[in-house]
Design an enzyme around this catalytic site. Structure first.
Site, mmCIF file in Angstrom:
data_model
loop_
_atom_site.group_PDB
_atom_site.id
_atom_site.type_symbol
_atom_site.label_atom_id
_atom_site.label_comp_id
_atom_site.label_asym_id
_atom_site.label_seq_id
_atom_site.Cartn_x
_atom_site.Cartn_y
_atom_site.Cartn_z
ATOM 1 N N PRO A 17 0.836 -1.216 0.000
ATOM 2 C CA PRO A 17 0.000 0.000 0.000
ATOM 3 C C PRO A 17 0.866 1.259 0.000
ATOM 4 O O PRO A 17 2.099 1.179 0.071
ATOM 5 C CB PRO A 17 -0.751 -0.116 1.336
ATOM 6 C CG PRO A 17 0.233 -0.803 2.240
ATOM 7 C CD PRO A 17 0.955 -1.800 1.358
ATOM 8 N N GLU A 90 5.836 3.200 -9.737
ATOM 9 C CA GLU A 90 4.402 3.410 -9.977
ATOM 10 C C GLU A 90 3.890 2.459 -11.068
ATOM 11 O O GLU A 90 3.121 2.860 -11.955
ATOM 12 C CB GLU A 90 4.109 4.866 -10.368
ATOM 13 C CG GLU A 90 4.638 5.907 -9.396
ATOM 14 C CD GLU A 90 3.902 5.958 -8.061
ATOM 15 O OE1 GLU A 90 3.041 5.071 -7.812
ATOM 16 O OE2 GLU A 90 4.199 6.849 -7.262
HETATM 17 P P1 ADP Z 1 5.554 4.108 -0.786
HETATM 18 O O1 ADP Z 1 6.422 4.264 -2.019
HETATM 19 O O2 ADP Z 1 5.199 2.678 -0.481
HETATM 20 O O3 ADP Z 1 4.348 5.008 -0.790
HETATM 21 P P2 ADP Z 1 7.696 5.526 0.536
HETATM 22 O O4 ADP Z 1 8.939 4.724 0.298
HETATM 23 O O5 ADP Z 1 7.490 6.730 -0.323
HETATM 24 O O6 ADP Z 1 6.439 4.550 0.487
HETATM 25 O O7 ADP Z 1 7.644 6.065 2.028
HETATM 26 C C1 ADP Z 1 7.869 5.243 3.148
HETATM 27 C C2 ADP Z 1 8.067 6.172 4.347
HETATM 28 O O8 ADP Z 1 6.834 6.804 4.641
HETATM 29 C C3 ADP Z 1 8.444 5.483 5.641
HETATM 30 O O9 ADP Z 1 9.834 5.261 5.760
HETATM 31 C C4 ADP Z 1 7.986 6.503 6.682
HETATM 32 O O10 ADP Z 1 8.994 7.465 6.894
HETATM 33 C C5 ADP Z 1 6.829 7.225 5.999
HETATM 34 N N1 ADP Z 1 5.484 6.923 6.524
HETATM 35 C C6 ADP Z 1 4.498 7.834 6.633
HETATM 36 N N2 ADP Z 1 3.356 7.253 7.091
HETATM 37 C C7 ADP Z 1 3.627 5.931 7.280
HETATM 38 C C8 ADP Z 1 2.861 4.803 7.721
HETATM 39 N N3 ADP Z 1 1.565 4.923 8.059
HETATM 40 N N4 ADP Z 1 3.472 3.604 7.784
HETATM 41 C C9 ADP Z 1 4.761 3.475 7.441
HETATM 42 N N5 ADP Z 1 5.543 4.509 7.015
HETATM 43 C C10 ADP Z 1 4.987 5.728 6.918
#
Ligand code: ADP
Ligand code: ZN
Length: 205
Positions: A17, A90
């Site tokens: 997610p 993405e």
């Molecule tokens: P994705 O690409 O899966 O959206 P990202 O790699 O951009 O994730 O971001 C991960 C980072 O988001 C984590 O290391 C943490 O710092 C931050 N973060 C913010 N909200 C959450 C959450 N609910 N659970 C885990 N990490 C979170």
């Protein structure tokens, strides 16, 4: 994990997610490949017409440069034959041609690392991700932390409603939720598309 021998193609998928760390993990693996002096190319779907180049950016502001493409079939013509590792970010926003392109790249001996949302905000498998997960040699399914209860979160909760096809400025529109706390029925109807956060906030999806 790397292919067992140099030149052996391979598909790895990082799925989960929003906020699960997909981009962080993709960037970490790509940076390690660069440290190993492997040639890397990174592609991301162009979600609007503003840019042809950009960055893969994590929520924690890690980043690597990438090329933006409209369709999966634009990847092969842009491929530098010397490239050894192909990153895709993405992946869920690509068309159905993506699994075939990743297979072609792997057959050419490239290591393909694709990151994408496995489910949309309704909990429904997202775009080409199911087929990509099926054809991958390796799948990393990772979790976020549920914003409601602190459990492991595999779902993305959409928090706002919109009639727009693409909504720019949708920061705060999503959060990570576990199965118990996810509310797919609270989300807008299935005909409504995924919202796209703005590029000028450092993330294009
Ligand atoms: P994705 O690409 O899966 O959206 P990202 O790699 O951009 O994730 O971001 C991960 C980072 O988001 C984590 O290391 C943490 O710092 C931050 N973060 C913010 N909200 C959450 C959450 N609910 N659970 C885990 N990490 C979170
Ligand atoms: Zn929860």
């Amino acid at each position: 994990m790397n292919p067992t021998r140099p030149g052996a193609g391979w598909i790895e998928v990082i799925a989960g997610p929003m906020f699960s760390g997909k981009s962080e993990e993709l960037i970490r693996l790509l940076k390690r490949a660069m440290i190993a002096r492997q040639r890397v190319q990174v592609f991301k779907p162009k979600l609007d017409n503003r840019y042809s180049e950009g960055d893969v950016v994590s929520h924690s502001q890690m980043r690597v440069p990438c090329e933006l493409v409209d369709r999966a079939d634009e990847i092969m013509p842009r491929l530098d034959p010397r490239t050894e590792v192909v990153g895709i970010d993405e992946a869920q926003f690509f068309d159905d041609g993506l699994p075939g392109v990743c297979g072609h790249l792997a057959n050419l001996g490239k290591r393909v690392i694709a990151a994408g949302l496995d489910m949309d905000y309704r909990g429904i498998p997202f775009g080409p991700m199911p087929e990509l997960l099926a054809v991958a040699e390796e799948v990393h399914k990772i979790h976020a932390i549920c914003t409601s209860c602190g459990s492991q979160a595999a779902y993305t909760q959409r928090l706002i409603e919109s009639d727009e096809l693409v909504v720019v400025g949708a920061t705060g529109a999503y959060e990570a939720r576990c199965r118990r706390c996810h509310e797919p029925d609270g989300a807008p109807p299935a005909s409504e598309p995924w919202l796209i956060p703005p590029a000028d906030e450092g993330r294009e999806a």
